[in-house]
Design an enzyme around this catalytic site. Sequence first.
Site, PDB file in Angstrom:
ATOM      1  N   LYS A  37       0.839  -1.209   0.000  1.00 56.13           N
ATOM      2  CA  LYS A  37       0.000   0.000   0.000  1.00 56.13           C
ATOM      3  C   LYS A  37       0.868   1.251   0.000  1.00 56.13           C
ATOM      4  CE  LYS A  37      -2.002  -1.119   3.876  1.00 56.13           C
ATOM      5  NZ  LYS A  37      -1.355  -2.421   4.114  1.00 56.13           N
ATOM      6  N   THR A  38       1.814   1.286   0.923  1.00 62.54           N
ATOM      7  CA  THR A  38       2.659   2.474   1.007  1.00 62.54           C
ATOM      8  C   THR A  38       3.497   2.622  -0.251  1.00 62.54           C
ATOM      9  OG1 THR A  38       2.704   2.221   3.403  1.00 62.54           O
ATOM     10  CG2 THR A  38       4.365   3.662   2.443  1.00 62.54           C
ATOM     11  N   ASP A 224      -1.841   7.875   4.163  1.00 64.24           N
ATOM     12  CA  ASP A 224      -1.391   6.523   4.545  1.00 64.24           C
ATOM     13  C   ASP A 224      -1.960   6.185   5.921  1.00 64.24           C
ATOM     14  OD1 ASP A 224      -0.148   4.092   4.382  1.00 64.24           O
ATOM     15  OD2 ASP A 224       1.905   4.853   4.450  1.00 64.24           O
ATOM     16  N   ARG A 608       5.459  -7.409  10.872  1.00 64.92           N
ATOM     17  CA  ARG A 608       6.646  -6.574  10.612  1.00 64.92           C
ATOM     18  C   ARG A 608       7.811  -7.430  10.122  1.00 64.92           C
ATOM     19  NH1 ARG A 608       4.350  -2.932   9.143  1.00 64.92           N
ATOM     20  NH2 ARG A 608       2.608  -4.315   9.458  1.00 64.92           N
TER      21      ARG A 608
HETATM   22  P1  ATP Z   1       1.828  -2.122   6.025  1.00 65.29           P
HETATM   23  O1  ATP Z   1       0.367  -2.492   6.059  1.00 65.29           O
HETATM   24  O2  ATP Z   1       2.608  -2.923   6.986  1.00 65.29           O
HETATM   25  O3  ATP Z   1       2.041  -0.655   6.108  1.00 65.29           O
HETATM   26  P2  ATP Z   1       2.145  -1.933   3.168  1.00 65.29           P
HETATM   27  O4  ATP Z   1       0.930  -2.511   2.562  1.00 65.29           O
HETATM   28  O5  ATP Z   1       2.230  -0.477   3.235  1.00 65.29           O
HETATM   29  O6  ATP Z   1       2.375  -2.605   4.592  1.00 65.29           O
HETATM   30  P3  ATP Z   1       4.682  -1.753   1.837  1.00 65.29           P
HETATM   31  O7  ATP Z   1       5.490  -1.326   3.007  1.00 65.29           O
HETATM   32  O8  ATP Z   1       4.327  -0.758   0.824  1.00 65.29           O
HETATM   33  O9  ATP Z   1       3.388  -2.518   2.365  1.00 65.29           O
HETATM   34  O10 ATP Z   1       5.393  -2.959   1.106  1.00 65.29           O
HETATM   35  C1  ATP Z   1       5.882  -4.072   1.803  1.00 65.29           C
HETATM   36  C2  ATP Z   1       7.145  -4.597   1.124  1.00 65.29           C
HETATM   37  O11 ATP Z   1       6.838  -5.172  -0.118  1.00 65.29           O
HETATM   38  C3  ATP Z   1       8.146  -3.504   0.838  1.00 65.29           C
HETATM   39  O12 ATP Z   1       9.427  -4.004   1.072  1.00 65.29           O
HETATM   40  C4  ATP Z   1       7.922  -3.206  -0.637  1.00 65.29           C
HETATM   41  O13 ATP Z   1       9.073  -2.681  -1.245  1.00 65.29           O
HETATM   42  C5  ATP Z   1       7.562  -4.551  -1.185  1.00 65.29           C
HETATM   43  N1  ATP Z   1       6.670  -4.489  -2.371  1.00 65.29           N
HETATM   44  C6  ATP Z   1       5.515  -3.827  -2.445  1.00 65.29           C
HETATM   45  N2  ATP Z   1       4.938  -4.006  -3.651  1.00 65.29           N
HETATM   46  C7  ATP Z   1       5.763  -4.812  -4.363  1.00 65.29           C
HETATM   47  C8  ATP Z   1       5.732  -5.369  -5.680  1.00 65.29           C
HETATM   48  N3  ATP Z   1       4.731  -5.154  -6.521  1.00 65.29           N
HETATM   49  N4  ATP Z   1       6.778  -6.146  -6.054  1.00 65.29           N
HETATM   50  C9  ATP Z   1       7.794  -6.388  -5.218  1.00 65.29           C
HETATM   51  N5  ATP Z   1       7.879  -5.899  -3.962  1.00 65.29           N
HETATM   52  C10 ATP Z   1       6.880  -5.105  -3.531  1.00 65.29           C
HETATM   53 MG    MG Z   2       2.401   0.859   4.852  1.00 64.44          MG
END
Ligand code: ATP
Ligand code: MG
Length: 770
Positions: A37-38, A224, A608
């Site tokens: 998401k982030t 976010d 995490r």
């Molecule tokens: P949280 O809910 O914990 O905040 P999030 O949904 O925001 O998590 P991110 O932190 O954006 O998740 O991504 C998690 C990990 O996955 C990061 O290391 C990111 O670089 C990687 N990632 C995200 N999308 C992809 C993708 N399409 N391909 C490869 N790696 C990815």
């Molecule tokens: Mg996030």
Amino acid sequence: MVGRGAPYLDELNPAQREAVQTLDGPVLMLAGAGTGKTKALTSRIAHLLTTGTARPHEILAVTFTNKAAREMKMRVGRLLGEAVEGMPWLGTFHAISVKLLRRHAELVGLKSNFTILDTDDQLRLLKQLVVADDIDEKRWPPRMLAGIIDGWKNKALTPDKVPVAESGAFDHKGIDLYAAYQRRLLDLNACDFGDLLLHVVTIFQTHPDVLEQYQRWFRYILVDEYQDTNVAQYLWLRLLAGGHKNICCVGDDDQSIYGWRGAEVGNILRFEKDFPGAHVVRLEQNYRSTGHILGAAGGVISANKGRLGKTLFTEGDDGEKVRLIGHWDGEEEARWIGEEVEALQRGTRGLSPYSLDHMAILVRASHQMRAFEDRFLTIGLPYRVIGGPRFYERMEIRDAMAYFRLAVSQDDDLAFERIVNTPKRGLGDKAVQTIQRTARSNGVSLVEGARLVVQGKLLGGKGLKELALLVDGLDRWHAQVRAEEDTHVELAEMILDESGYTGFWQNDKTPEAPGRLENLKELVKALENFENLQGFLEHVSLIMDNETEQEGEKVSIMTLHAAKGLEFPCVFLPGWEDGLFPSQRSMDESGMKGLEEERRLAYVGITRAEEICTISFAANRRVYGQWQSSMPSRFIDELPEDHVEVLTPPGLYGGGYGAAGMAASANPRVQEMMGSDLHQKAAEANVYNSPGWKRLQSRSQQRGMAQPSEARNMTIDLDAVSAFTEGDRVFHQKFGYGEVMGIEGEKLLIEFDKAGTKNVIAKFIVNADA
Ligand code: ATP
Ligand code: MG
């Protein structure tokens, strides 16, 4: 329009790409942890900029913490291949609100150079108002009023909007006091933290022209961690997005962990109603964690009711199972984790070595950090504490330490200055100046100066009396340190009691007070590892010396709350015990709300971890020098067995006496009582009879693990306790009837029928059989 060719788009999956490329209209990305998401949100900013759709100052991007804001700036910079300096409106709700408020302060009666009050100023102001209104400040502490007012502000309630039903506190004067407080703030050209958002919302609501200006200005809005917004933040966003509705919110209802601070997970669930036609993007592929980690997290969170329910999958390996380990006590847990961190750093069990930067210890309560900090300092393991001060830098710890320093040496002027009016005893600036002047002109320490002030009656009535009491106390404690009659642990407790410092926090009704009391208990516990107060003070000054930021790799320690949104290859989750995690408060509460929030916190914790996740608990914790048994967290029962590997703790199952023997042998009183027979008897420490231990034992039986060699039972005969034997039926005034489970020193371990298992001093117990 940039096509698929843009590098930041190539890194995304189709669902993410869709969220990034749908620039106009409302977009909601509601998805589980680690689904990107982030990453999608930052890519969206990059996309807005590189396609020329928006200029940097036209993008409003809101994060939850400053750390998250910095990280987002960095990530966007990386995507664009250039530094992102020019994004003035990327920040936290508060940071952005300050900027807005400075521009329009006059619309709420402030000048643009208004000051932002800190908590101390805020409390002083509230106290004046409470006192002026003839309200009993003991019954209605100003801190409590501050908490209530903050609550209203979180809900965007100005004094005129607070429902009358909520006016019960402060002899029904709460709302009036709130109004008076707001007037006073305006007089002072000041506002508190909660006002920052509230004033901006008020301006938007009362000045449509100003609102419209910003609606046009911020053409794209991104948020976010939307699940943790409170009502005021929600209104703030809804007003700003009301025109063009180009708002993109991302969040995860399973990670809503700020309900206790007024966050409303309902905000995210209501998004589609607020913004009809919203484009909803679901992400299900997790890129962060291994299969076993996801499986374990999913198992825990599935016990919550009323979730939207999301599936997560990974294309990665199952990886290592989540590791579960029970320890004798918190110190042993810290010792083990320290060793494990070093093993992972070296490379262990065929794993390639991990950098310390890639390891984190996530605790439920900040007082848990003390054991780790002490241990890591002892073995020289570099660490950093994120999102708060280190343990020994905390206000209440510094206050308490100042008392201890004065007990050891009355020449410590800095310590005296710190505690002369802490807790408040009516010795304000003027009194302190008198003491300082007297000390200077006589060439003596401040304590001596204070003594002279008392003798010469150089202060007015109440102040003089209070100062005399303080000097008395300081003399008494100093004499006790020298006489070495009591143990230094008992003395420390006594000092905190007699100085009124413990009582001060006990009477404090703010949400932080219980945490501060926990920290004080933890401080006393730390003392047990030292021979005397002096030795302990030296240890701490060495720690403080160590503070200067060293370069290089460090293992991170932080609370679960501070870990939101972050990720680490190796994560340790210590202290999974009922009463600690989930917290006692959430367990005592009627209904499931608190417990479900704790469970979401557990989910945040496990998710995490990228590769190695280790959960641990201690069968016993020492509180004020007494053993208290603890039950493994109920969340441990919710971990699906398939994803968990139970490790064998060295001290518990490997024979030997473990920490009990060591703790007992270090205690001179135990040595005296037991003589040479020490090991034999220490091996029988009654803690092994505790329910926590028994559960540990049966769990290990179920799982075919090694068994503790023998049941251990330590009985020490002291006059006070000889009237009791195990199995006696007893009565305690506060806790009612119960059965003696064990005897330790002058304390009895009693399983009360209603109040649970407690350690109580024998003299407060009546034998019900007799
Ligand atoms: P949280 O809910 O914990 O905040 P999030 O949904 O925001 O998590 P991110 O932190 O954006 O998740 O991504 C998690 C990990 O996955 C990061 O290391 C990111 O670089 C990687 N990632 C995200 N999308 C992809 C993708 N399409 N391909 C490869 N790696 C990815
Ligand atoms: Mg996030």
